[in-house]
Design an enzyme around this catalytic site. Sequence first.
Site, PDB file in Angstrom:
ATOM      1  N   CYS A 140       0.846  -1.189   0.000  1.00  0.00           N
ATOM      2  CA  CYS A 140       0.000   0.000   0.000  1.00  0.00           C
ATOM      3  C   CYS A 140       0.887   1.248   0.000  1.00  0.00           C
ATOM      4  CB  CYS A 140      -0.883  -0.043   1.240  1.00  0.00           C
ATOM      5  SG  CYS A 140      -1.546   1.529   1.763  1.00  0.00           S
ATOM      6  N   GLU A 141       0.650   2.137  -0.936  1.00  0.00           N
ATOM      7  CA  GLU A 141       1.487   3.334  -1.032  1.00  0.00           C
ATOM      8  C   GLU A 141       1.234   4.326   0.093  1.00  0.00           C
ATOM      9  OE1 GLU A 141      -0.821   6.276  -4.143  1.00  0.00           O
ATOM     10  OE2 GLU A 141       0.342   4.626  -4.985  1.00  0.00           O
ATOM     11  N   HIS A 142       0.167   4.144   0.846  1.00  0.00           N
ATOM     12  CA  HIS A 142      -0.139   5.074   1.937  1.00  0.00           C
ATOM     13  C   HIS A 142       0.563   4.714   3.243  1.00  0.00           C
ATOM     14  CE1 HIS A 142      -3.989   5.663  -0.542  1.00  0.00           C
ATOM     15  NE2 HIS A 142      -3.142   6.625  -0.828  1.00  0.00           N
ATOM     16  N   GLN A 197      -5.025  -0.390  -4.782  1.00  0.00           N
ATOM     17  CA  GLN A 197      -5.665  -1.483  -5.514  1.00  0.00           C
ATOM     18  C   GLN A 197      -6.449  -0.982  -6.719  1.00  0.00           C
ATOM     19  OE1 GLN A 197      -7.600  -4.405  -3.024  1.00  0.00           O
ATOM     20  NE2 GLN A 197      -9.003  -4.988  -4.654  1.00  0.00           N
ATOM     21  N   CYS A 210      -2.950  -2.703   6.156  1.00  0.00           N
ATOM     22  CA  CYS A 210      -3.106  -1.362   6.723  1.00  0.00           C
ATOM     23  C   CYS A 210      -4.478  -1.203   7.377  1.00  0.00           C
ATOM     24  CB  CYS A 210      -2.874  -0.282   5.664  1.00  0.00           C
ATOM     25  SG  CYS A 210      -3.977  -0.365   4.244  1.00  0.00           S
TER      26      CYS A 210
END
Length: 181
Positions: free
Chosen positions: A71-73, A112, A142
């Site tokens: 997850c890029e966050h 996603q 996450c």
Amino acid sequence: MEEYFRKIIEAVGEDINREGLVDTPARAAKAFKFLNRGYELKLEDVLNDAIFEADTEDMVIVKDIELYSLCEHHLLPFVGKCHIGYIPQGKVLGLSKLARIVDMYGRRLQIQEKLTKQIADTVESAIGAKGVAVVIEAKHLCMMMRGVEKQNSVMTTSVMTGIFRKEISTRSEFLNLINRQ
């Protein structure tokens, strides 16, 4: 990257010289590079000329392709499966190439929703398909390990292009086939 991992470990209050952590910055850097190896891949190399002439116009489906991404966050993993279907228009892809496309984009910092679209757009442009359908089902750490801590949640995303978007019967056939046990 090793030095950054060393600083992160120290920032959480750990002793970087503790026996179990001495080599962790190097291992973590190596693992992070591996998990994000999709940046090193080029589509031409992934496809490796495995596009073949075919006179079929019947649906091709590969389902349950394992998927691993970050997850890029939060830089936490999300894992699941990807289902891809397409209607050929004179060309088909080598079977393993669909899984390799999933890996190429999945092994990058991602969300996603974007990943689903990247896969669909790539398959469509690679072979000029009449339409492409991609569904991804994934569990996001996450959401499971932090925040709302919901252990059984699964995110489902889909992208339908061409005939899959225009024809409800084509879309329904794909969805029925990927949901068969």
